[in-house]
Design a protein around this motif. Structure first.
Motif, mmCIF file in Angstrom:
data_model
loop_
_atom_site.group_PDB
_atom_site.id
_atom_site.type_symbol
_atom_site.label_atom_id
_atom_site.label_comp_id
_atom_site.label_asym_id
_atom_site.label_seq_id
_atom_site.Cartn_x
_atom_site.Cartn_y
_atom_site.Cartn_z
ATOM 1 N N ALA A 1 45.594 29.232 42.485
ATOM 2 C CA ALA A 1 45.779 30.359 43.404
ATOM 3 C C ALA A 1 44.789 30.276 44.564
ATOM 4 O O ALA A 1 45.139 30.569 45.718
ATOM 5 C CB ALA A 1 45.620 31.674 42.652
ATOM 6 N N MET A 2 43.544 29.877 44.280
ATOM 7 C CA MET A 2 42.553 29.750 45.363
ATOM 8 C C MET A 2 42.970 28.684 46.366
ATOM 9 O O MET A 2 42.825 28.860 47.582
ATOM 10 C CB MET A 2 41.187 29.404 44.765
ATOM 11 C CG MET A 2 40.568 30.501 43.922
ATOM 12 S SD MET A 2 38.999 29.960 43.192
ATOM 13 C CE MET A 2 38.754 31.252 41.959
ATOM 14 N N ALA A 3 43.491 27.552 45.848
ATOM 15 C CA ALA A 3 43.932 26.482 46.745
ATOM 16 C C ALA A 3 45.107 26.943 47.607
ATOM 17 O O ALA A 3 45.168 26.645 48.811
ATOM 18 C CB ALA A 3 44.312 25.251 45.922
ATOM 19 N N GLU B 1 47.640 34.744 38.444
ATOM 20 C CA GLU B 1 46.250 35.009 38.098
ATOM 21 C C GLU B 1 45.339 34.303 39.102
ATOM 22 O O GLU B 1 45.747 33.343 39.762
ATOM 23 C CB GLU B 1 45.947 34.498 36.685
ATOM 24 C CG GLU B 1 46.721 35.204 35.592
ATOM 25 C CD GLU B 1 46.286 36.653 35.407
ATOM 26 O OE1 GLU B 1 45.116 36.950 35.717
ATOM 27 O OE2 GLU B 1 47.104 37.464 34.973
ATOM 28 N N LEU B 2 44.122 34.806 39.203
ATOM 29 C CA LEU B 2 43.161 34.194 40.120
ATOM 30 C C LEU B 2 42.575 32.951 39.457
ATOM 31 O O LEU B 2 41.600 33.025 38.714
ATOM 32 C CB LEU B 2 42.052 35.186 40.489
ATOM 33 C CG LEU B 2 41.022 34.656 41.504
ATOM 34 C CD1 LEU B 2 41.708 34.255 42.797
ATOM 35 C CD2 LEU B 2 39.959 35.710 41.785
ATOM 36 N N ASP B 3 43.155 31.805 39.704
ATOM 37 C CA ASP B 3 42.664 30.544 39.161
ATOM 38 C C ASP B 3 42.511 29.537 40.296
ATOM 39 O O ASP B 3 42.679 29.868 41.476
ATOM 40 C CB ASP B 3 43.614 30.012 38.081
ATOM 41 C CG ASP B 3 45.057 29.926 38.561
ATOM 42 O OD1 ASP B 3 45.269 29.981 39.793
ATOM 43 O OD2 ASP B 3 45.957 29.818 37.716
ATOM 44 N N LEU C 1 39.759 40.173 47.793
ATOM 45 C CA LEU C 1 40.866 39.891 48.698
ATOM 46 C C LEU C 1 41.752 38.780 48.133
ATOM 47 O O LEU C 1 42.986 38.890 48.124
ATOM 48 C CB LEU C 1 40.319 39.494 50.073
ATOM 49 C CG LEU C 1 41.350 39.039 51.122
ATOM 50 C CD1 LEU C 1 42.276 40.194 51.475
ATOM 51 C CD2 LEU C 1 40.643 38.515 52.366
ATOM 52 N N VAL C 2 41.123 37.710 47.649
ATOM 53 C CA VAL C 2 41.882 36.591 47.080
ATOM 54 C C VAL C 2 42.617 37.033 45.817
ATOM 55 O O VAL C 2 43.770 36.655 45.584
ATOM 56 C CB VAL C 2 40.949 35.401 46.780
ATOM 57 C CG1 VAL C 2 41.737 34.230 46.193
ATOM 58 C CG2 VAL C 2 40.229 34.953 48.042
ATOM 59 N N GLU C 3 41.940 37.852 44.992
ATOM 60 C CA GLU C 3 42.567 38.327 43.759
ATOM 61 C C GLU C 3 43.777 39.207 44.065
ATOM 62 O O GLU C 3 44.823 39.102 43.405
ATOM 63 C CB GLU C 3 41.547 39.102 42.922
ATOM 64 C CG GLU C 3 42.053 39.494 41.547
ATOM 65 C CD GLU C 3 40.969 40.137 40.712
ATOM 66 O OE1 GLU C 3 41.093 40.133 39.479
ATOM 67 O OE2 GLU C 3 39.979 40.628 41.291
ATOM 68 N N LYS D 1 37.294 24.240 49.136
ATOM 69 C CA LYS D 1 35.999 24.209 48.444
ATOM 70 C C LYS D 1 35.177 25.457 48.772
ATOM 71 O O LYS D 1 34.508 26.016 47.906
ATOM 72 C CB LYS D 1 35.227 22.957 48.834
ATOM 73 C CG LYS D 1 35.860 21.665 48.316
ATOM 74 C CD LYS D 1 35.007 20.459 48.692
ATOM 75 C CE LYS D 1 35.627 19.166 48.160
ATOM 76 N NZ LYS D 1 34.811 17.980 48.539
ATOM 77 N N ALA D 2 35.232 25.888 50.024
ATOM 78 C CA ALA D 2 34.486 27.091 50.426
ATOM 79 C C ALA D 2 35.056 28.330 49.750
ATOM 80 O O ALA D 2 34.313 29.213 49.299
ATOM 81 C CB ALA D 2 34.520 27.248 51.942
ATOM 82 N N VAL D 3 36.387 28.420 49.658
ATOM 83 C CA VAL D 3 37.025 29.563 48.986
ATOM 84 C C VAL D 3 36.617 29.602 47.517
ATOM 85 O O VAL D 3 36.228 30.651 46.991
ATOM 86 C CB VAL D 3 38.561 29.471 49.116
ATOM 87 C CG1 VAL D 3 39.230 30.530 48.248
ATOM 88 C CG2 VAL D 3 38.979 29.631 50.567
ATOM 89 N N LYS D 4 36.687 28.460 46.856
ATOM 90 C CA LYS D 4 36.328 28.399 45.439
ATOM 91 C C LYS D 4 34.855 28.732 45.221
ATOM 92 O O LYS D 4 34.495 29.461 44.291
ATOM 93 C CB LYS D 4 36.640 27.009 44.881
ATOM 94 C CG LYS D 4 36.426 26.873 43.394
ATOM 95 C CD LYS D 4 36.841 25.495 42.898
ATOM 96 C CE LYS D 4 36.623 25.376 41.395
ATOM 97 N NZ LYS D 4 37.039 24.029 40.896
#
Length: 423
Positions: A247-249, A242-244, A231-233, A260-263
């Motif tokens: 992007a997660m933040a 890119e999924l880095d 989903l995040v990607e 932190k939970a997402v990462k």
């Protein structure tokens, strides 16, 4: 028997598709020509290039590559892009020449129809000379499908894949299997590109990978982590990123989640998939070393399924002894991801937590008893009462953090002392 010229013609192939009467022939500097990044051929056999270079040096170039002029870039020298003939262009350089005779084609427009025609010419050119590997075929089909979608966005992708494959003389299912190769791990794609694994065996290994992936994602925690990472990607890809970590933040900020939970969840999914890829890479390596046939690949797949079923039949946790007091946990069965069910893991965790709880409770009780005995020892007088017999008396000495009682004695670490007496 063939002479040298015939041999060269066989190596270079016949007239290039669509080349007859298409543009004038010019002598162009090698450095003024660039390869087409969308060229279907990705791998070039060095030995065959050397042989072709020797043939060209001896007999000359019998068939010119096709090029199109590039828009002026501000430089004085005109530049061109190859449409077909990259092997000859590379071989000319190996032969030590600085120019090559090319057929200059009219500049093509950027319409989807013209792009599709160019890709069809490149496909035919490559297949008439040295056939493409299965991965190169898959990339060429996928590129053509991407162009077809610009012309027909309503048709399902699978149908477009079959349409493109049929136009290139391929069975529709074969075309689908080829494109499916592009979704396998890099280890298999590299092996197919290097031609160390044949096309049909690669199809069987693709099915093997899909089955491993499906079984892996069926498990609760891993499945949820992988679905979340996908989903995040997809979110990052829709924004051209890119999924880095960045992007997660950004995803966490937009969805009001803890970064932190997402990462951590994405990392967990990546680690789980990494282990799965490592297992599949071992299968690919074995297929290369043993030279698997289709029959061998299918047998290996059946063997893996039989092993998985056998592991699932074996319990991961066994109880024995009075009141089931003896517990055996089979870590090897727990580690077999394909054969471990969420119920087995939950059962093992429950029993282990109960054991840890009992150990902690026993430890707390023992510590309390030792402390009470130590306090009792400190409050008693140094000499024993006359009413007690000599056998009941004991002398305790404390030194260097250890205590020893005479008679039936015990040694205790630390400052806690337990008195023991003879009956």
């Amino acid at each position: 028997m063939t002479n040298g010229t015939d041999e060269t013609r066989m190596m270079e192939g016949a007239q290039a598709p669509g080349a007859a009467g298409a543009g004038e022939v010019r002598e162009i500097a090698l450095d003024a020509i660039e390869p087409d990044p969308a060229q279907p051929r990705r791998a070039f056999d060095e030995a065959k290039l050397q042989s072709l270079a020797a043939s060209i040096a001896r007999y000359g170039l019998l068939q010119e590559p096709g090029v199109v002029p590039l828009p002026p870039g501000g430089g004085a020298e005109a530049r061109y892009r190859l449409v077909w003939g990259e092997r000859r262009w590379r071989a000319i350089r190996i032969a030590g020449l600085t120019t090559i005779r090319c057929k200059v084609l009219p500049p093509a427009d950027d319409s989807a129809v013209e792009q599709l025609r160019t890709k069809e010419k490149q496909w035919a050119e490559n297949m008439e000379r040295e056939g493409l590997s299965a991965i190169e075929e898959a990339m060429a089909i996928q590129d053509a499908v991407d162009v077809e979608r610009k012309l027909d966005g309503d048709t399902p992708v699978g149908d477009l894949v079959e349409k493109v494959g049929t136009a290139r003389g391929l069975n529709g299912m074969v075309a689908r299997n080829l494109v499916a190769l592009l979704k396998t791990p890099r280890c298999l794609q590299s092996a197919v590109l290097a031609r160390s694994i044949g096309r049909e065996v690669a199809f069987e290994l693709t099915r093997h990978w899909n089955k491993m992936l499906a079984e892996h994602e069926l498990h609760g925690a891993a499945k949820r982590a992988i679905q979340f990472r996908n989903l995040v990607e997809a979110w990052a890809r829709s924004r051209g990123a890119e999924l880095d970590a960045q992007a997660m933040a950004a995803f966490a900020a937009e969805t009001f989640q803890d970064p932190k939970a997402v990462k951590a969840t994405c990392l967990k999914a990546e680690t789980a998939q990494g282990k799965l890829v490592d297992r599949f890479a071992a299968v690919v390596e074995r297929a290369q070393k043993e030279g698997w046939t289709v029959a061998k690949a299918r047998e290996a797949h059946r063997e893996r399924r039989r092993t998985a079923r056998a592991v699932r039949k074996l319990p991961c946790l066994e109880r024995a002894g009075k009141d089931n007091a003896r517990v055996t946990v089979h870590l090897d069965r727990l580690r077999a991801a394909a054969g471990t069910s969420p119920e087995s893991i939950a059962e093992a965790l429950g029993v282990l937590r109960a054991i840890v709880g009992e150990i902690e409770a026993a430890g707390a009780a023992a510590a309390s008893t030792v402390e009470l005995d130590a306090a009792d020892a400190r409050t008693r007088p140094a000499s024993t009462s006359p009413a007690r017999s000599g056998a009941e008396s004991s002398a305790a000495s404390v030194g260097g953090g250890a205590a020893r009682t005479e008679g039936r004695h015990s040694t205790v670490s630390g400052e806690s002392v337990r008195r023991t007496t003879t009956p």
